[in-house]
Design an enzyme around this catalytic site. Sequence first.
Site, mmCIF file in Angstrom:
data_model
loop_
_atom_site.group_PDB
_atom_site.id
_atom_site.type_symbol
_atom_site.label_atom_id
_atom_site.label_comp_id
_atom_site.label_asym_id
_atom_site.label_seq_id
_atom_site.Cartn_x
_atom_site.Cartn_y
_atom_site.Cartn_z
ATOM 1 N N GLY A 12 0.791 -1.237 0.000
ATOM 2 C CA GLY A 12 0.000 0.000 0.000
ATOM 3 C C GLY A 12 0.819 1.279 0.000
ATOM 4 O O GLY A 12 0.354 2.316 0.469
ATOM 5 N N SER A 13 2.045 1.224 -0.536
ATOM 6 C CA SER A 13 2.838 2.467 -0.564
ATOM 7 C C SER A 13 2.192 3.491 -1.512
ATOM 8 O O SER A 13 2.271 4.704 -1.271
ATOM 9 C CB SER A 13 4.299 2.192 -0.949
ATOM 10 O OG SER A 13 4.387 1.739 -2.273
ATOM 11 N N ASN A 107 -5.621 2.724 -12.722
ATOM 12 C CA ASN A 107 -4.646 1.726 -12.249
ATOM 13 C C ASN A 107 -3.230 2.240 -12.474
ATOM 14 O O ASN A 107 -2.972 3.000 -13.413
ATOM 15 C CB ASN A 107 -4.836 0.411 -13.021
ATOM 16 C CG ASN A 107 -3.911 -0.690 -12.525
ATOM 17 O OD1 ASN A 107 -3.690 -0.853 -11.319
ATOM 18 N ND2 ASN A 107 -3.341 -1.451 -13.449
ATOM 19 N N HIS A 109 0.670 0.845 -13.112
ATOM 20 C CA HIS A 109 1.382 -0.382 -13.499
ATOM 21 C C HIS A 109 2.876 -0.070 -13.635
ATOM 22 O O HIS A 109 3.254 0.935 -14.240
ATOM 23 C CB HIS A 109 0.821 -0.926 -14.812
ATOM 24 C CG HIS A 109 1.431 -2.244 -15.177
ATOM 25 N ND1 HIS A 109 1.032 -3.422 -14.581
ATOM 26 C CD2 HIS A 109 2.446 -2.557 -16.014
ATOM 27 C CE1 HIS A 109 1.773 -4.413 -15.060
ATOM 28 N NE2 HIS A 109 2.633 -3.911 -15.932
HETATM 29 C C1 GRF Z 1 3.133 -1.235 -7.574
HETATM 30 O O1 GRF Z 1 4.389 -1.459 -8.159
HETATM 31 C C2 GRF Z 1 2.066 -1.118 -8.638
HETATM 32 O O2 GRF Z 1 2.532 -0.580 -9.833
HETATM 33 C C3 GRF Z 1 1.677 -2.549 -8.855
HETATM 34 O O3 GRF Z 1 1.745 -3.147 -7.585
HETATM 35 C C4 GRF Z 1 2.670 -2.448 -6.763
HETATM 36 C C5 GRF Z 1 1.966 -2.075 -5.510
HETATM 37 O O4 GRF Z 1 2.818 -1.522 -4.540
HETATM 38 N N1 GRF Z 1 0.376 -2.612 -9.506
HETATM 39 P P1 GRF Z 1 2.192 -0.877 -3.226
HETATM 40 O O5 GRF Z 1 1.283 -1.934 -2.589
HETATM 41 O O6 GRF Z 1 1.441 0.351 -3.606
HETATM 42 O O7 GRF Z 1 3.353 -0.575 -2.323
#
Ligand code: GRF
Length: 203
Positions: A12-13, A107, A109
Amino acid sequence: MKRFAVFVSGNGSNLQAMIDAVKAGQIKAELALVFANRHKAYGLKRAEEAGIKTLVLEPRNYATPQSYDREIVLYLKKENIDFIVLAGYMKILTPWFVKQYDRKIINVHPSLLPAFKGARGIKDQFTYGVKVAGVTVHMVNDKMDAGPIIMQEAFKVSEKETLESLEERIHEIEHRLLPKCVAMFVDGKLKIGPRKVKIADRK
Ligand code: GRF
């Protein structure tokens, strides 16, 4: 003010980046709900700390992906959620779900789409040996990692790059780019077509 939900499955960063952007007034909307498909998602802790309502529904308690998604949407409607941000949500939404929030799901990615779709975008790029890597923020449609692109940011990969350093650089960009795109969406600056997103005030 628009109300939005963030969907997470893990750390969830990116959720944190949005919590901070809402607090700072960069995103002028209310982050009203954090949804997770796993009780263990650390993002839930971040939400609780920020005083945001959370909801967890585990897919194994539902007979089909459709019944799972229907239940989620019921909650979203009850909470008057206007739009959704997927931030590391590792489940594919059913086409039915996407239709309920048509052009209202964003989203992030960790690659330059359409290259390296799927769950291991960072590792796949690293293993492939790309010289340029990057991040994509896009609208969600009914095909995985294939909706209209809002913004992308690219950078050169050095020969000294490790998987960890690549990961770090990608996350740093994500935490900037995602809130920026969400803010533009909220401010009505995105003209979202079936394939392309145009950003107002840009030539
Ligand atoms: C991120 O790299 C995002 O692009 C991908 O999953 C990861 C999630 O990281 N879809 P976080 O949970 O937000 O730290």
